[in-house]
Enzyme design. Structure first.
Site, PDB file in Angstrom:
ATOM      1  N   ASP A   1      40.156 -31.009 -16.223  1.00 35.23           N
ATOM      2  CA  ASP A   1      38.817 -30.959 -16.793  1.00 35.23           C
ATOM      3  C   ASP A   1      38.792 -30.031 -18.009  1.00 35.23           C
ATOM      4  O   ASP A   1      39.368 -28.940 -17.985  1.00 35.23           O
ATOM      5  CB  ASP A   1      37.842 -30.452 -15.720  1.00 35.23           C
ATOM      6  CG  ASP A   1      36.429 -30.298 -16.230  1.00 35.23           C
ATOM      7  OD1 ASP A   1      35.812 -31.330 -16.537  1.00 35.23           O
ATOM      8  OD2 ASP A   1      35.940 -29.152 -16.320  1.00 35.23           O
TER       9      ASP A   1
ATOM     10  N   GLU B   1      41.461 -34.216 -19.963  1.00 36.21           N
ATOM     11  CA  GLU B   1      40.186 -34.491 -20.612  1.00 36.21           C
ATOM     12  C   GLU B   1      40.253 -33.692 -21.916  1.00 36.21           C
ATOM     13  O   GLU B   1      40.075 -32.472 -21.911  1.00 36.21           O
ATOM     14  CB  GLU B   1      39.004 -34.028 -19.761  1.00 36.21           C
ATOM     15  CG  GLU B   1      37.670 -34.362 -20.405  1.00 36.21           C
ATOM     16  CD  GLU B   1      36.482 -33.798 -19.641  1.00 36.21           C
ATOM     17  OE1 GLU B   1      35.412 -34.431 -19.671  1.00 36.21           O
ATOM     18  OE2 GLU B   1      36.613 -32.722 -19.026  1.00 36.21           O
TER      19      GLU B   1
END
Length: 711
Positions: free
Chosen positions: A349, A385
């Site tokens: 993330d 990401e």
């Protein structure tokens, strides 16, 4: 009970049971003292033990006679000087960063903040009330688990089809899952869940955060929950809230059993991990773990004013990945989940935050260096990401070799194309072919691109074709949260409708998106539930909705069954045809004119450069020559495959296509048509021209395929 405190060892960090007792080890380079606190099952503190041994900033001891299930926490002594970044407060119980299991929730009504409330400089004044009643307790874990013959599946990324899902949301409403298992690790591993995943044909589940996480105080006050889980407290402990068997360490064995069950079905497990920040927030946040253990070690602080935190994530803090101990924590966590929990990969993330050495994102940062040198991580899937909220944080295409990336450009371009926006053709050509403009220059392959159209963050596929605007009122933020630019189109009516024409148009549009995703080069990622037309009623930021807004609705309808069947068939075709999942870019030349791929206009002629840049063109064909794969099988034999022609028509009216001559001199036949809702895979032989209906996709195959491939 009187305990004997022995010196113990500084390694490994955490609490380790060796069969006769437990070794405790905690890193803090600025602490002046560390106390180990033991608790019973009623959460009553039974012992408060001052650790006497320290080695290389590791405080450690060994206690004979302790067993798995023992609950514990730490209190750390040291200077209280917030203006210099030091926030030690021994009144606050702290969670071990290396805890492998945690029991209990954060109680925001307890004095879990290290400072006294009130006034502009509140965080400068220490609070000496005991926080133990409001802090979760760490649990000593029994490391034994019978993995039987479980082993890494090592499915090549190029052959992968990823299914992003949520442990709780996936099974919580499935009537075929035993009620006591719904919404748990065991529920995801239940026969009904495995049947669905196996039927779909996905090769991996990408689980939204399962590291132990915290419900934010502002959500608790509203009666909401941090459903998504991007608020991590501990990087080695699986979230107890997803355990059907309780929190006393049982969540560890239940998680392992889930992985083993998925592996038996040939499905890998990828974890969405949040190493960029923690649940402790900014200088006004609670004291739960690292802030009280050694704030200046674990967090990025402002160089000119270390009272405050650097925040590249929008959550209040950023982990200090420049510090060797923090890098060690991340690496120890990754290795633990691979070696002890048998997971197959990670999606990082806001990964750009981890690459920030000073301020700028750095491809040569210590984080990348240490990952690339680690043999344990050499063959696991690493997915970034590739952005954060800081300056220069959008890094799509800029991660190093060995990394794949969520391709946000793919999502945006495909959405715009099917919405009917002008000027998308040139960029769409790159997205359909693995985004060579982003990945080819640095030695990566098409499978560096994780293609997706929807994900947990944003509209579901159903809502993408049903809403022009977000509808996030249930989040309690006056619809101010969530993205405003969604590249969505409601097809004429906002939200649900009984209009059959609009309903059919939405079904075709969902199939267009799914077909585009699964027929593109690169690695497709399906947002879980899109195959059953899951809706969030227009909520594009359902992070706090642990309720039917986010949960999968498993009730059966004709529309859902048709979409599942359509998705299954496309995945099957992709698996059977290497031409649809190439491992190399098209010749390494300009994608518009290479021998193994050709692009056609509706007149049957190759697209000119002027056509590629003409904003009004919304209809074209893409030919994939199956005789030019430039790949070999495991025995070294050259691979060949059927040749495909994919016809895209995002125009609202039907278009007549003149078909190009098949490369091998055969005949084209239609094998998939998104416009035909009743029978999208009906085989049709064609002649020189074919009509492609408005807003539809056709897949044509050159030759008669084997019966077990394309009937």
């Amino acid at each position: 009970m009187e305990l004997k405190l022995l010196p113990g060892k500084p390694y490994p960090l955490g609490a380790k049971w060796n069969g006769t007792g437990v070794n405790f080890a905690l890193y803090s380079e600025n602490a002046t003292g560390v106390e180990l606190c033991l608790f019973n099952e009623a959460d009553e503190q039974t012992h408060r033990l001052q650790l006497r041994e320290t080695t290389a900033f590791v405080w450690h001891c060994y206690i004979p006679g302790l067993h798995p299930g023992q609950r514990y926490g730490y209190r750390v002594q040291g200077p209280w000087n917030p203006e210099q970044g030091q926030r030690f407060n021994p009144a606050k119980l702290l969670v071990d960063p290396y805890a492998q299991a945690i029991a209990g929730k954060v109680d925001w009504s307890q004095p879990i903040f290290p400072y006294q409330f009130g006034g502009e400089d509140a965080d400068l004044h220490i609070d000496d009330r005991d926080s133990a009643a409001g802090v979760p307790k760490c649990i000593v874990v029994n490391p034994y688990f019978d993995w039987e013959h479980d082993h890494p599946l090592r499915i090549p990324l190029a052959d992968s089809v990823i299914y992003e899902t949520h442990v709780r949301g996936f099974s919580i409403q499935n009537p075929e899952v035993p009620e006591n298992l719904r919404g748990t690790y065991a529920g995801l591993a239940s026969p009904a869940s495995l049947r669905h995943l196996k039927k779909l044909g996905v090769t991996a589940v990408e689980l939204m955060p399962v590291h132990h996480f915290v419900n934010d105080s502002h959500l608790v006050e509203k009666g909401l929950t941090n459903y998504w889980g991007y608020n991590t407290l501990s990087y080695l402990a699986p979230a107890g809230r997803y355990a059907a068997t309780g929190e006393d360490g049982n969540q560890v064995s239940e998680f392992k059993a889930m992985v083993k069950a998925l592996h038996r079905e040939g499905i890998e497990v990828i974890l969405d991990v949040v190493y960029n920040h923690t649940a402790e927030g900014n200088h006004l946040g609670p004291m739960l773990s690292m802030r009280g253990i050694d704030n200046t070690t674990y967090y990025r602080l402002m160089a000119d004013n270390p009272r405050y935190y650097l925040d590249y994530t929008g959550t209040g803090n950023s982990l200090n990945v420049r510090h060797p101990q923090v890098l060690k924590l991340i690496m120890d966590s990754l290795r633990y989940w691979v070696t002890e929990m048998h997971v197959d990969g990670f999606r990082f993330d806001l990964a750009a935050t981890l690459a920030r050495e000073l301020h700028d994102v750095d491809r040569l940062s210590g984080f990348f260096d240490i990952i690339h040198q680690d043999p344990t991580l050499a063959d696991v899937k690493l997915i970034a990401e590739p952005w954060d909220v800081g300056e220069g944080g959008y890094q799509v295409g800029n991660f190093p070799i060995l990394w794949a990336e969520w391709n946000g450009k793919y999502r945006d371009t495909v959405r715009r194309y099917w919405k009917g926006d002008e000027g998308q053709l040139s960029d769409l050509g790159y997205r359909l072919t693995g985004s060579s403009d982003l990945y080819q220059h640095d030695g990566r392959r098409p499978y560096a691109s994780i293609n997706f159209i929807t994900a947990h963050d944003g509209f579901t596929l159903h809502d993408l074709v049903s809403y022009n605007d977000k509808h996030n009122e249930a989040n309690g933020e006056n619809n101010q949260d969530g993205a405003n630019d969604n590249n969505s189109w409601n097809m004429g009516v906002e939200g649900e409708t009984h209009d059959i024409g609009i309903g059919d148009a939405r079904q075709r549009q969902m199939r267009n998106f799914m077909a585009t995703l699964l027929l593109s080069q690169g690695v497709p990622m399906i947002s879980g539930g899109d195959e059953i037309c899951r809706t969030q009623n227009g909520n594009n930021n359902a992070y706090c909705q642990d309720n039917p807004i986010s949960w999968y609705d498993w009730s059966s309808t004709e529309e859902k069954e048709a979409m599942v069947a359509f998705t299954c068939r496309l995945i099957e075709m992709r698996k059977l045809h290497p031409n649809l999942r190439r491992r190399k870019f098209f010749q390494g030349r300009a994608i518009h004119h290479s021998a193994d791929i050709a692009w056609y206009g509706t007149n049957g002629k190759e697209l000119s450069e002027a056509a590629w840049n003409a904003g009004w063109i919304r209809s074209f064909g893409m030919l994939l020559n199956g005789q030019t794969l430039e790949a070999a099988d495991e025995l070294g034999n050259p691979l060949t495959d059927d040749t495909f022609l994919i016809l895209f028509n995002a125009h609202h009216e039907a278009v007549s296509f003149a078909l190009p001559h098949p490369p091998a001199g055969g005949r084209w036949r239609v094998t998939m048509n998104t416009y035909d809702l009743a029978n999208p895979f009906k085989t049709l032989h064609t002649r020189a021209r074919i009509k492609v209906e408005g807003r539809s996709t056709m897949l044509l195959c050159e030759k008669k395929a084997k019966e077990n491939i394309l009937p």
